[in-house]
Design a protein around this motif. Structure first.
Motif, PDB file in Angstrom:
ATOM      1  N   ARG A 286      50.475  48.058  32.779  1.00 11.05           N
ATOM      2  CA  ARG A 286      51.477  47.091  33.218  1.00 11.05           C
ATOM      3  C   ARG A 286      52.436  47.722  34.218  1.00 11.05           C
ATOM      4  N   GLN A 287      53.001  46.860  35.036  1.00  8.21           N
ATOM      5  CA  GLN A 287      53.973  47.315  36.024  1.00  8.21           C
ATOM      6  C   GLN A 287      55.129  46.335  36.059  1.00  8.21           C
ATOM      7  N   ALA A 288      56.291  46.817  35.657  1.00  6.49           N
ATOM      8  CA  ALA A 288      57.503  46.013  35.706  1.00  6.49           C
ATOM      9  C   ALA A 288      58.138  46.146  37.084  1.00  6.49           C
ATOM     10  N   PRO A 289      58.965  45.185  37.472  1.00  2.00           N
ATOM     11  CA  PRO A 289      59.612  45.258  38.794  1.00  2.00           C
ATOM     12  C   PRO A 289      60.375  46.565  38.981  1.00  2.00           C
ATOM     13  N   GLY A 290      60.119  47.226  40.073  1.00  2.00           N
ATOM     14  CA  GLY A 290      60.819  48.462  40.387  1.00  2.00           C
ATOM     15  C   GLY A 290      60.357  49.684  39.618  1.00  2.00           C
ATOM     16  N   LYS A 291      59.292  49.530  38.833  1.00  2.00           N
ATOM     17  CA  LYS A 291      58.808  50.658  38.027  1.00  2.00           C
ATOM     18  C   LYS A 291      57.361  50.977  38.365  1.00  2.00           C
TER      19      LYS A 291
ATOM     20  N   GLU B 126      52.147  51.659  34.199  1.00  2.00           N
ATOM     21  CA  GLU B 126      52.035  52.502  33.021  1.00  2.00           C
ATOM     22  C   GLU B 126      50.927  52.011  32.104  1.00  2.00           C
ATOM     23  N   LEU B 127      50.382  52.944  31.344  1.00  2.00           N
ATOM     24  CA  LEU B 127      49.342  52.602  30.390  1.00  2.00           C
ATOM     25  C   LEU B 127      49.924  51.817  29.232  1.00  2.00           C
ATOM     26  N   VAL B 128      49.206  50.775  28.812  1.00  2.00           N
ATOM     27  CA  VAL B 128      49.590  50.020  27.624  1.00  2.00           C
ATOM     28  C   VAL B 128      48.638  50.371  26.474  1.00  2.00           C
ATOM     29  N   ALA B 129      47.342  50.217  26.717  1.00  2.00           N
ATOM     30  CA  ALA B 129      46.359  50.498  25.674  1.00  2.00           C
ATOM     31  C   ALA B 129      44.984  50.660  26.301  1.00  2.00           C
ATOM     32  N   THR B 130      44.146  51.479  25.669  1.00  2.34           N
ATOM     33  CA  THR B 130      42.768  51.642  26.104  1.00  2.34           C
ATOM     34  C   THR B 130      41.844  51.567  24.899  1.00  2.34           C
ATOM     35  N   ILE B 131      40.581  51.258  25.178  1.00  2.00           N
ATOM     36  CA  ILE B 131      39.575  51.194  24.127  1.00  2.00           C
ATOM     37  C   ILE B 131      38.250  51.659  24.705  1.00  2.00           C
TER      38      ILE B 131
ATOM     39  N   LYS C 299      59.076  41.574  23.513  1.00  2.00           N
ATOM     40  CA  LYS C 299      60.463  41.885  23.861  1.00  2.00           C
ATOM     41  C   LYS C 299      60.663  41.653  25.363  1.00  2.00           C
ATOM     42  N   PRO C 300      61.885  41.407  25.785  1.00  2.00           N
ATOM     43  CA  PRO C 300      62.122  41.233  27.229  1.00  2.00           C
ATOM     44  C   PRO C 300      61.630  42.421  28.049  1.00  2.00           C
ATOM     45  N   GLU C 301      61.678  43.615  27.489  1.00  2.00           N
ATOM     46  CA  GLU C 301      61.221  44.796  28.225  1.00  2.00           C
ATOM     47  C   GLU C 301      59.700  44.857  28.365  1.00  2.00           C
ATOM     48  N   ASP C 302      58.981  43.931  27.745  1.00  2.25           N
ATOM     49  CA  ASP C 302      57.538  43.835  27.940  1.00  2.25           C
ATOM     50  C   ASP C 302      57.201  43.038  29.197  1.00  2.25           C
ATOM     51  N   THR C 303      58.210  42.441  29.820  1.00  2.00           N
ATOM     52  CA  THR C 303      57.979  41.672  31.035  1.00  2.00           C
ATOM     53  C   THR C 303      57.395  42.547  32.130  1.00  2.00           C
ATOM     54  N   ALA C 304      56.258  42.128  32.656  1.00  2.00           N
ATOM     55  CA  ALA C 304      55.552  42.922  33.666  1.00  2.00           C
ATOM     56  C   ALA C 304      54.310  42.172  34.113  1.00  2.00           C
TER      57      ALA C 304
ATOM     58  N   TYR D  83      29.377  55.887  37.846  1.00  2.00           N
ATOM     59  CA  TYR D  83      30.525  55.169  37.311  1.00  2.00           C
ATOM     60  C   TYR D  83      31.538  54.901  38.417  1.00  2.00           C
ATOM     61  N   MET D  84      32.129  53.723  38.367  1.00  2.00           N
ATOM     62  CA  MET D  84      33.248  53.403  39.241  1.00  2.00           C
ATOM     63  C   MET D  84      34.357  52.759  38.425  1.00  2.00           C
ATOM     64  N   ASN D  85      35.579  53.009  38.842  1.00  2.00           N
ATOM     65  CA  ASN D  85      36.740  52.455  38.163  1.00  2.00           C
ATOM     66  C   ASN D  85      37.231  51.217  38.903  1.00  2.00           C
ATOM     67  N   TYR D  86      37.462  50.150  38.155  1.00  2.00           N
ATOM     68  CA  TYR D  86      37.895  48.881  38.746  1.00  2.00           C
ATOM     69  C   TYR D  86      39.191  48.388  38.124  1.00  2.00           C
ATOM     70  N   TRP D  87      39.944  47.641  38.940  1.00  2.00           N
ATOM     71  CA  TRP D  87      41.184  47.013  38.511  1.00  2.00           C
ATOM     72  C   TRP D  87      41.088  45.498  38.717  1.00  2.00           C
ATOM     73  N   GLY D  88      41.721  44.760  37.828  1.00  2.00           N
ATOM     74  CA  GLY D  88      41.911  43.341  38.046  1.00  2.00           C
ATOM     75  C   GLY D  88      43.130  43.115  38.928  1.00  2.00           C
ATOM     76  N   LYS D  89      43.379  41.850  39.274  1.00  2.00           N
ATOM     77  CA  LYS D  89      44.507  41.533  40.151  1.00  2.00           C
ATOM     78  C   LYS D  89      45.806  41.361  39.382  1.00  2.00           C
ATOM     79  N   GLY D  90      45.723  41.278  38.077  1.00  2.00           N
ATOM     80  CA  GLY D  90      46.920  41.211  37.260  1.00  2.00           C
ATOM     81  C   GLY D  90      47.287  39.812  36.811  1.00  2.00           C
ATOM     82  N   THR D  91      47.985  39.760  35.680  1.00  2.00           N
ATOM     83  CA  THR D  91      48.512  38.503  35.156  1.00  2.00           C
ATOM     84  C   THR D  91      49.953  38.751  34.710  1.00  2.00           C
TER      85      THR D  91
END
Length: 122
Positions: free
Chosen positions: A38-43, A46-51, A86-91, A108-116
């Motif tokens: 996740r990426q919050a405004p101005g930050k 950061e990693l949230v979770a992996t599996i 929590k409000p700090e989860d906003t991102a 192997y290649m690493n891919y990213w989504g466009k975000g939600t």
């Protein structure tokens, strides 16, 4: 080639829940690790979770006990159940995956989504 498409973001009040989904499609031989960042405004992002494909999980300390990552290998989909938001989860939440592809040889290649966007109001 490969696309990761996230869904499930939105606006929720503090204490509420959301479930994010991310589905990989395209030329996929197999998928190794999948995760949420996740990426919050101005930050920084950061990693949230992996599996892993075996089901081993890893969480950021800030979300332990509140968020749960899971995956459906048959559907090439990873989920993030977010409770007690929590409000700090906003991102903007991004899906990430290490995907094995094959084109005469495997790699192997690493891919990213466009975000939600997830917005938690106080």
């Amino acid at each position: 080639q490969v696309q990761l498409v996230e869904s499930g973001g939105g606006l929720v009040q503090a204490g509420g829940s959301l479930r994010l989904s991310c589905t990989a499609s395209g030329r996929i031989f197999s998928i190794n690790a999948m995760g949420w960042y996740r990426q919050a405004p101005g930050k920084q992002r950061e990693l949230v979770a992996t599996i892993t494909n075996g089901g081993s999980t890893n969480y950021a300390d800030s979300v332990k006990g509140r968020f749960t990552i899971s995956r459906d290998n048959a559907k090439n989909t990873v989920y993030l159940q977010m409770n007690s938001l929590k409000p700090e989860d906003t991102a903007v939440y991004y899906c990430n995956a290490d995907i094995r592809q094959y084109n005469g040889y495997s790699y192997y290649m690493n891919y990213w989504g466009k975000g939600t966007l997830v917005t938690v109001s106080s």
